[in-house]
Design a protein around this motif. Structure first.
Motif, mmCIF file in Angstrom:
data_model
loop_
_atom_site.group_PDB
_atom_site.id
_atom_site.type_symbol
_atom_site.label_atom_id
_atom_site.label_comp_id
_atom_site.label_asym_id
_atom_site.label_seq_id
_atom_site.Cartn_x
_atom_site.Cartn_y
_atom_site.Cartn_z
ATOM 1 N N LEU A 1 66.929 33.845 41.034
ATOM 2 C CA LEU A 1 67.824 34.714 40.281
ATOM 3 C C LEU A 1 67.764 34.358 38.799
ATOM 4 C CD1 LEU A 1 70.058 36.862 40.168
ATOM 5 C CD2 LEU A 1 71.720 35.019 40.557
ATOM 6 N N SER A 2 67.455 35.345 37.966
ATOM 7 C CA SER A 2 67.383 35.124 36.519
ATOM 8 C C SER A 2 68.306 36.107 35.813
ATOM 9 C CB SER A 2 65.954 35.301 36.013
ATOM 10 O OG SER A 2 65.917 35.239 34.598
ATOM 11 N N MET A 3 69.141 35.580 34.943
ATOM 12 C CA MET A 3 70.024 36.405 34.117
ATOM 13 C C MET A 3 69.572 36.439 32.662
ATOM 14 S SD MET A 3 72.467 37.506 36.145
ATOM 15 C CE MET A 3 73.811 37.912 35.031
ATOM 16 N N GLY A 4 68.431 35.838 32.368
ATOM 17 C CA GLY A 4 67.998 35.730 30.983
ATOM 18 C C GLY A 4 66.783 36.561 30.642
ATOM 19 N N HIS A 5 66.518 37.617 31.396
ATOM 20 C CA HIS A 5 65.309 38.406 31.163
ATOM 21 C C HIS A 5 65.313 39.035 29.767
ATOM 22 C CE1 HIS A 5 61.681 39.637 33.143
ATOM 23 N NE2 HIS A 5 61.870 40.913 32.886
ATOM 24 N N ALA A 6 66.474 39.431 29.277
ATOM 25 C CA ALA A 6 66.549 40.060 27.956
ATOM 26 C C ALA A 6 66.107 39.099 26.860
ATOM 27 C CB ALA A 6 67.970 40.550 27.688
ATOM 28 N N PHE A 7 66.305 37.800 27.063
ATOM 29 C CA PHE A 7 65.887 36.814 26.073
ATOM 30 C C PHE A 7 64.382 36.888 25.844
ATOM 31 C CE2 PHE A 7 64.055 32.594 25.340
ATOM 32 C CZ PHE A 7 64.678 32.239 24.152
ATOM 33 N N PHE A 8 63.610 37.025 26.905
ATOM 34 C CA PHE A 8 62.158 37.044 26.771
ATOM 35 C C PHE A 8 61.666 38.382 26.222
ATOM 36 C CE2 PHE A 8 63.161 33.952 30.098
ATOM 37 C CZ PHE A 8 62.597 32.816 29.519
ATOM 38 N N LEU A 9 62.392 39.460 26.481
ATOM 39 C CA LEU A 9 62.068 40.715 25.805
ATOM 40 C C LEU A 9 62.261 40.575 24.297
ATOM 41 C CD1 LEU A 9 62.872 42.003 28.836
ATOM 42 C CD2 LEU A 9 62.822 44.086 27.478
ATOM 43 N N ALA A 10 63.337 39.883 23.905
ATOM 44 C CA ALA A 10 63.580 39.666 22.477
ATOM 45 C C ALA A 10 62.492 38.802 21.864
ATOM 46 C CB ALA A 10 64.951 39.024 22.276
ATOM 47 N N VAL A 11 62.031 37.789 22.600
ATOM 48 C CA VAL A 11 60.953 36.938 22.084
ATOM 49 C C VAL A 11 59.702 37.776 21.839
ATOM 50 C CG1 VAL A 11 59.397 35.031 22.645
ATOM 51 C CG2 VAL A 11 61.834 34.835 23.139
ATOM 52 N N MET B 1 56.116 36.542 30.576
ATOM 53 C CA MET B 1 55.059 37.262 29.860
ATOM 54 C C MET B 1 55.175 38.767 30.090
ATOM 55 S SD MET B 1 51.829 34.664 30.411
ATOM 56 C CE MET B 1 50.787 35.532 29.246
ATOM 57 N N TYR B 2 55.529 39.177 31.293
ATOM 58 C CA TYR B 2 55.781 40.601 31.530
ATOM 59 C C TYR B 2 56.927 41.092 30.642
ATOM 60 C CZ TYR B 2 52.762 41.891 35.476
ATOM 61 O OH TYR B 2 51.683 42.221 36.260
ATOM 62 N N ALA B 3 57.980 40.287 30.540
ATOM 63 C CA ALA B 3 59.106 40.674 29.692
ATOM 64 C C ALA B 3 58.685 40.734 28.228
ATOM 65 C CB ALA B 3 60.252 39.678 29.867
ATOM 66 N N GLY B 4 57.866 39.776 27.784
ATOM 67 C CA GLY B 4 57.382 39.808 26.411
ATOM 68 C C GLY B 4 56.562 41.050 26.122
ATOM 69 N N LEU B 5 55.715 41.457 27.076
ATOM 70 C CA LEU B 5 54.927 42.677 26.901
ATOM 71 C C LEU B 5 55.835 43.895 26.831
ATOM 72 C CD1 LEU B 5 52.155 44.020 26.764
ATOM 73 C CD2 LEU B 5 52.114 44.047 29.271
ATOM 74 N N ALA B 6 56.850 43.939 27.676
ATOM 75 C CA ALA B 6 57.809 45.042 27.618
ATOM 76 C C ALA B 6 58.544 45.053 26.284
ATOM 77 C CB ALA B 6 58.807 44.918 28.764
ATOM 78 N N GLY B 7 58.874 43.866 25.755
ATOM 79 C CA GLY B 7 59.540 43.797 24.465
ATOM 80 C C GLY B 7 58.675 44.310 23.337
ATOM 81 N N VAL B 8 57.374 43.996 23.364
ATOM 82 C CA VAL B 8 56.462 44.504 22.336
ATOM 83 C C VAL B 8 56.404 46.026 22.375
ATOM 84 C CG1 VAL B 8 54.056 44.569 21.580
ATOM 85 C CG2 VAL B 8 55.086 42.401 22.259
ATOM 86 N N LEU B 9 56.267 46.596 23.581
ATOM 87 C CA LEU B 9 56.197 48.053 23.707
ATOM 88 C C LEU B 9 57.502 48.707 23.265
ATOM 89 C CD1 LEU B 9 54.554 50.489 24.537
ATOM 90 C CD2 LEU B 9 55.303 50.156 26.898
ATOM 91 N N LEU B 10 58.628 48.111 23.630
ATOM 92 C CA LEU B 10 59.918 48.646 23.183
ATOM 93 C C LEU B 10 60.030 48.639 21.666
ATOM 94 C CD1 LEU B 10 62.610 47.229 25.647
ATOM 95 C CD2 LEU B 10 62.139 49.628 25.155
ATOM 96 N N ALA B 11 59.608 47.554 21.045
ATOM 97 C CA ALA B 11 59.674 47.462 19.592
ATOM 98 C C ALA B 11 58.815 48.538 18.935
ATOM 99 C CB ALA B 11 59.224 46.071 19.134
#
Length: 373
Positions: A64-74, A242-252
């Motif tokens: 269980l992870s509650m910090g996924h948004a942190f890695f999107l921000a990174v 890394m998946y979250a980071g890729l999603a963050g790049v695309l969102l940005a």
């Protein structure tokens, strides 16, 4: 000829035709849809990428992870800092856009690697509480490291350039249709989503996937069988990051501006809702859940004038974003009670009388992710 085609090894399933038709439709959409629908589709692609990552961690491994948004921000802010040239007064290295995007994903993975020793040893609610701390740390940094993040107002996102093609609003004529930033990013998003889906399916169908499922179903038994539980948990946490980071790049790239408020606890909860609604442990379910949860508030905003009780904020009705949370919250309850496999099980094709049933991509857990002490 008909007998040859009827052989099980040569039979072309209807799903293959459906997938090919859907692919052609997706490739043609930028020629016909306006900016709103293309932008909404890009948000859905980014959400699907992030949902695949957290589904590998939570749905397939039981962490269980509650910090996924942190890695999107990174990923999002990492791209801005690496690709920015400093002309806006904020820190930037001025790297080429494609290199900055790759390094931003790597940076998200490194951030997950720093936390991975903790992720390898904790499980269940304990890991959830530990990852929740990442949200508070991230929000503090995003709001206060003004020279890097731009503070409360965020910072502009440099356009991506790849093989001489700039993904900005400079018009590019394709079959007499002007292609701006959204149209160009559409095809980039499709390519990234396809690569993310294929890689995740390969992981889940191989030896790593079987080890992840064994850890999820019974940690002690997996260890007895010789599976390095802590190492696998740590590795999956890095991959999810890394998946979250890729999603963050695309969102940005789609937003064209990063804002700290977006990467808060609500975003992490939305990603958990995506994988529950779509189906735990299923790549297709993660994509379906990501599309559902990301598109719902945008559709409610688009058609708020025609919907009862839904109106613009401050006008007396329910704001579209708030109404969306009510609806997918109700969807989570409905899935847990009546459809434990999520949308992936609902959409599963029933085998015909002459063909054997297909094995599921990964077994759906019968218990909530994590274990109790």
């Amino acid at each position: 000829m008909s007998e040859t085609l009827a052989r099980p090894g040569l039979r072309v399933r209807p799903a293959a035709y459906g997938g090919a038709a859907a692919g052609l439709v997706l490739l043609a959409l930028p020629f016909y849809l306006d900016r709103f629908w293309l932008q909404a589709g890009l948000f859905a692609m980014a959400a699907a990428l992030g949902a695949i990552g957290i589904n590998l961690l939570t749905g397939a491994t039981g962490q269980l992870s509650m910090g996924h948004a942190f890695f999107l921000a990174v990923g999002a802010y990492g791209y801005c800092a690496l690709a920015g040239d400093g002309t806006d007064g904020l820190a930037g290295l001025g790297l080429p856009g494609w290199l900055a995007a790759v390094l931003a994903v790597v940076l998200a993975g490194l951030a997950g690697g720093v936390f991975s020793p903790i992720a390898g040893r904790l499980h269940g609610a304990y890991l959830g509480i530990a990852t929740l701390a990442l949200i508070f740390i991230g929000q503090h940094v995003l709001f206060n490291a003004h020279d890097l993040t731009g503070g409360y107002n965020g910072r502009a996102v440099p356009p991506l350039s790849l093989f001489g093609l700039a993904f900005d609003d400079t018009e590019l004529l394709v079959a007499q249709v002007p292609f701006g930033a959204v149209e160009k990013l559409w095809y980039l998003g499709l390519a990234l989503l396809l690569a993310g889906v294929l890689f995740a399916r390969g992981v889940l169908r191989g030896r790593p996937g079987r080890a992840m499922n064994a850890i999820r179903d019974h940690r002690i038994a997996a260890g007895v069988m010789g599976i390095p539980v802590a190492r696998h948990r740590a590795a999956v946490f890095v991959l999810s990051s890394m998946y979250a980071g890729l999603a963050g790049v695309l969102l940005a790239l789609v937003f064209q501006r990063t804002v700290p408020e977006y990467f808060g606890m609500a975003l992490s909860l939305e990603y958990l809702a995506m994988i529950v609604i779509g189906g735990l442990g299923s790549v297709a379910g993660a994509v379906a859940g990501g599309v559902f949860v990301s598109l719902l508030p945008q559709l409610l905003t688009r058609y708020s004038d025609a919907l009862p009780l839904v109106s613009a904020p401050g006008t007396g009705g329910i704001a579209p974003g708030e109404a969306a949370r009510y609806l997918y919250g109700a969807a989570v309850v409905a899935v847990v009670l009546f459809l434990p496999g999520g949308l992936a099980r609902l959409a599963a094709r029933k085998p015909g009388p002459s063909e054997p049933p297909e094995a599921p991509e990964t077994p759906t857990p019968t218990e909530p992710p994590g274990e109790t002490r």
